[in-house]
Design an enzyme around this catalytic site. Structure first.
Site, PDB file in Angstrom:
ATOM      1  N   ASP A 389      -1.661   7.087  11.794  1.00  0.00           N
ATOM      2  CA  ASP A 389      -1.451   6.548  13.152  1.00  0.00           C
ATOM      3  C   ASP A 389      -1.442   7.634  14.229  1.00  0.00           C
ATOM      4  O   ASP A 389      -1.963   7.436  15.322  1.00  0.00           O
ATOM      5  CB  ASP A 389      -0.111   5.805  13.236  1.00  0.00           C
ATOM      6  CG  ASP A 389      -0.093   4.571  12.347  1.00  0.00           C
ATOM      7  OD1 ASP A 389      -1.182   4.125  11.942  1.00  0.00           O
ATOM      8  OD2 ASP A 389       1.010   4.077  12.069  1.00  0.00           O
TER       9      ASP A 389
HETATM   10  P1  NAP Z   1       1.142   6.755   8.836  1.00  0.00           P
HETATM   11  O1  NAP Z   1       0.380   6.297  10.001  1.00  0.00           O
HETATM   12  O2  NAP Z   1       2.207   5.890   8.291  1.00  0.00           O
HETATM   13  O3  NAP Z   1       0.057   7.072   7.714  1.00  0.00           O
HETATM   14  C1  NAP Z   1       0.409   7.699   6.521  1.00  0.00           C
HETATM   15  C2  NAP Z   1      -0.813   7.740   5.638  1.00  0.00           C
HETATM   16  O4  NAP Z   1      -0.477   8.519   4.514  1.00  0.00           O
HETATM   17  C3  NAP Z   1      -1.213   6.388   5.115  1.00  0.00           C
HETATM   18  O5  NAP Z   1      -2.360   5.907   5.786  1.00  0.00           O
HETATM   19  C4  NAP Z   1      -1.466   6.604   3.611  1.00  0.00           C
HETATM   20  O6  NAP Z   1      -2.811   6.270   3.308  1.00  0.00           O
HETATM   21  C5  NAP Z   1      -1.247   8.090   3.425  1.00  0.00           C
HETATM   22  N1  NAP Z   1      -0.518   8.379   2.194  1.00  0.00           N
HETATM   23  C6  NAP Z   1       0.555   7.756   1.685  1.00  0.00           C
HETATM   24  N2  NAP Z   1       0.924   8.305   0.534  1.00  0.00           N
HETATM   25  C7  NAP Z   1       0.056   9.313   0.304  1.00  0.00           C
HETATM   26  C8  NAP Z   1      -0.111  10.255  -0.745  1.00  0.00           C
HETATM   27  N3  NAP Z   1       0.713  10.276  -1.815  1.00  0.00           N
HETATM   28  N4  NAP Z   1      -1.119  11.146  -0.656  1.00  0.00           N
HETATM   29  C9  NAP Z   1      -1.954  11.132   0.395  1.00  0.00           C
HETATM   30  N5  NAP Z   1      -1.863  10.264   1.402  1.00  0.00           N
HETATM   31  C10 NAP Z   1      -0.861   9.359   1.349  1.00  0.00           C
HETATM   32  O7  NAP Z   1       1.826   8.189   9.085  1.00  0.00           O
HETATM   33  P2  NAP Z   1       1.850   9.122  10.369  1.00  0.00           P
HETATM   34  O8  NAP Z   1       0.473   9.419  10.847  1.00  0.00           O
HETATM   35  O9  NAP Z   1       2.752  10.232   9.996  1.00  0.00           O
HETATM   36  O10 NAP Z   1       2.493   8.235  11.505  1.00  0.00           O
HETATM   37  C11 NAP Z   1       3.854   7.866  11.497  1.00  0.00           C
HETATM   38  C12 NAP Z   1       4.001   6.400  11.823  1.00  0.00           C
HETATM   39  O11 NAP Z   1       5.386   6.053  11.692  1.00  0.00           O
HETATM   40  C13 NAP Z   1       3.596   6.075  13.264  1.00  0.00           C
HETATM   41  O12 NAP Z   1       3.092   4.788  13.325  1.00  0.00           O
HETATM   42  C14 NAP Z   1       4.938   6.160  13.974  1.00  0.00           C
HETATM   43  O13 NAP Z   1       4.957   5.431  15.183  1.00  0.00           O
HETATM   44  C15 NAP Z   1       5.828   5.528  12.941  1.00  0.00           C
HETATM   45  N6  NAP Z   1       7.200   5.889  13.237  1.00  0.00           N
HETATM   46  C16 NAP Z   1       7.631   7.156  13.051  1.00  0.00           C
HETATM   47  C17 NAP Z   1       8.885   7.513  13.473  1.00  0.00           C
HETATM   48  C18 NAP Z   1       9.383   8.901  13.385  1.00  0.00           C
HETATM   49  O14 NAP Z   1      10.453   9.158  13.882  1.00  0.00           O
HETATM   50  N7  NAP Z   1       8.662   9.824  12.779  1.00  0.00           N
HETATM   51  C19 NAP Z   1       9.717   6.571  14.024  1.00  0.00           C
HETATM   52  C20 NAP Z   1       9.237   5.272  14.210  1.00  0.00           C
HETATM   53  C21 NAP Z   1       7.976   4.953  13.796  1.00  0.00           C
HETATM   54  P3  NAP Z   1      -3.214   5.871   1.799  1.00  0.00           P
HETATM   55  O15 NAP Z   1      -2.364   4.732   1.431  1.00  0.00           O
HETATM   56  O16 NAP Z   1      -4.670   5.573   1.901  1.00  0.00           O
HETATM   57  O17 NAP Z   1      -2.951   7.091   0.961  1.00  0.00           O
END
Ligand code: NAP
Length: 464
Positions: A389
């Site tokens: 994301d």
């Molecule tokens: P993300 O959008 O959740 O994407 C994580 C990706 O990691 C997934 O598409 C998944 O794809 C891949 N993945 C999962 N396990 C894996 C593994 N073992 N090996 C390789 N890839 C793996 O993560 P992000 O880009 O870090 O974004 C964070 C999200 O969380 C945002 O939407 C943000 O708004 C939300 N959020 C974060 C917080 C915060 O405080 N950090 C708070 C509220 C909301 P596959 O399944 O294809 O592997």
């Protein structure tokens, strides 16, 4: 009498030191270099606060306190050992316990004192139990959604906000009546019951993706209710600790909302993440280019500037130590490697900083989003490891996207983009990522830890 006064003075001094330690703890926790000291001083402060409370003259029997301490430790120790990816729901549970305790204390105080409760005391006591009870059920619901005991999907219906806000307004109305007529003991359960229900209903329309922000907000409510309890019990320590908790929780929720470009009202009433799967499914057929670890290693070795973008997947795979090896291998070859840190990458603020620090990657290699975004056009390779994301260009270009407006890392401006993830599955927001279909993008399908390991092996194999 003098003994009592002496005891009282010791308690006050212990509380003063504890308050100072809490303040220093927050200050030290704001940068990685002093964060561990911050955690320690918070722990010592809390230890002193508990010790000071145990010295209290009013305590005539320690048996029930000892039993409570044992039960608390039995629950608390395993809670402290959960995986880092489960920390948001663990934190929610802690808030639930704290808020439950605050509500119980407020209830006991009311029945002990009623009908002789001065107006000011009754006002803060009402605030204490209303915030406490809605935080209790709200936090339990939030933890349930994050742990996926409950559906993550937001559930909405017409008039929902009206129903919810009426409940809250109802309990405030009862509180006002009780301030004027503190003898109306039969109304107290109504004042507590309505926010208990409100806490549940408040979380129902909020999607999983917004839950960490909501938890931070609930943290702030728990802090405010504890500060209100401080006024009821005449405890300066509780007022200070509660105010620190209340304001830091609020500041954190504001930072998180900003990083996701959402307003508070949008987080609380926006039902974000509603049309999850549909968008992702429609895209399956589009072609992407994929590459092997050997090819990826070749491209990385030929680069001058590499920016690594870690995300939630790196945390799940626990790949940070392998990433460190990759950093070492590339640095040894003279490649400049930096890490781009998105404020909401992972599942909690600071998630990536903590993991990379754990792997001893130097702090000065971690660059915040605003600072690094201008450098992507001069970057040879943006290597995305389990992030999704936070790199999605739809946030800039697609006004219909649920994440439209969220600030992202502009990885698509790098010369070459490589993405390590296991499949084409979406990330937390549940939406497709157009980045993967660009000509400059290579998909490296696999688990983050083993794929990075393969790249490192190729790099060192080629080296010797
Ligand atoms: P993300 O959008 O959740 O994407 C994580 C990706 O990691 C997934 O598409 C998944 O794809 C891949 N993945 C999962 N396990 C894996 C593994 N073992 N090996 C390789 N890839 C793996 O993560 P992000 O880009 O870090 O974004 C964070 C999200 O969380 C945002 O939407 C943000 O708004 C939300 N959020 C974060 C917080 C915060 O405080 N950090 C708070 C509220 C909301 P596959 O399944 O294809 O592997």
């Amino acid at each position: 009498m003098t003994d009592f006064a002496g005891n009282q003075a010791i308690i006050e001094i212990v509380y003063l030191v504890a308050s100072a330690l809490f303040i220093l703890s927050l200050k030290w926790m704001s940068t990685p270099a002093t964060a561990q000291r911050g955690v320690r001083s918070g722990e010592i402060g809390m230890g002193l606060a508990i010790a000071g409370t145990l010295l209290h003259h009013g305590i005539i029997d320690y048996t029930s306190i000892a039993i409570a301490l044992v039960i608390g430790s039995i629950i608390g120790v395993p809670l402290g050992l959960v995986k880092m990816t489960a920390v948001p729901q663990r934190t929610a549970l802690s808030h639930a316990f704290g808020a439950f305790c605050v509500t119980l204390v407020g209830t006991a105080e009311f029945y002990l004192r009623s009908p002789n409760v001065p107006r000011f005391t009754m006002s803060v006591l009402s605030m204490e139990v209303i915030l406490g009870s809605l935080t209790f059920t709200g936090s339990l619901m939030a933890a349930g959604k994050l742990q996926e005991f409950l559906p993550q999907r937001p559930l909405t219906y017409k008039g929902q906000n009206l129903v919810n806000l009426s409940l809250l307004a109802g309990s405030i109305a009862v509180a006002v009546y009780l301030v004027l007529h503190p003898g109306a003991r039969q109304l107290f359960p109504v004042m507590v019951g309505m926010p208990l229900l409100f806490g549940v209903l408040m979380i129902v329309p909020i999607g999983g993706a917004d839950m960490p922000t909501v938890i931070s907000l609930l943290n702030s409510y728990a802090g405010l209710s504890a500060a209100a309890m401080g006024f009821v019990l005449d405890s300066k320590l509780l007022i200070v600790a509660g105010a620190l908790d209340g304001s830091s929780g609020l500041i954190l929720s504001v930072i998180m909302s900003k990083a996701m470009n959402r307003s508070f009202s949008n987080v609380l009433f926006g039902a974000f993440g509603q049309e999850q799967t549909s968008a992702a499914i429609g895209q399956e057929a589009k072609p992407v280019r994929s590459a092997t670890a050997e090819e990826a290693a070749g491209i990385l070795a030929a680069a001058n500037k590499v920016v690594i973008v870690p995300g939630y997947g790196m945390a799940v795979a626990q790949a940070q130590h392998k990433v460190r090896e990759l950093y070492d291998a590339l640095s040894k070859r003279g490649v400049e490697v930096r890490f781009a840190i998105h404020p909401v990458a992972g599942r909690m603020p600071g998630h990536m900083n903590v993991l990379l620090a754990e792997a001893d990657i130097p702090y000065d290699r971690l660059i915040e989003m605003d600072e690094i975004n201008g450098d992507f056009p001069q970057t040879d390779v943006a290597l995305i490891i389990g992030a999704n994301d936070v790199t999605n260009p739809a946030a800039r270009t697609d006004a219909g996207s649920p994440i439209y407006g969220m600030p992202i890392l502009d990885v698509d401006k790098a010369h070459t983009v490589m993405v390590i993830k296991r499949s084409m599955s979406p990330g937390f927001a549940g939406i497709d990522n157009p980045l993967y279909y660009l000509d400059k993008t290579l998909m490296l399908f696999g688990d983050a830890k083993s794929f990075v390991n393969d790249i490192v092996r190729e790099l060192s194999g080629g080296h010797h």
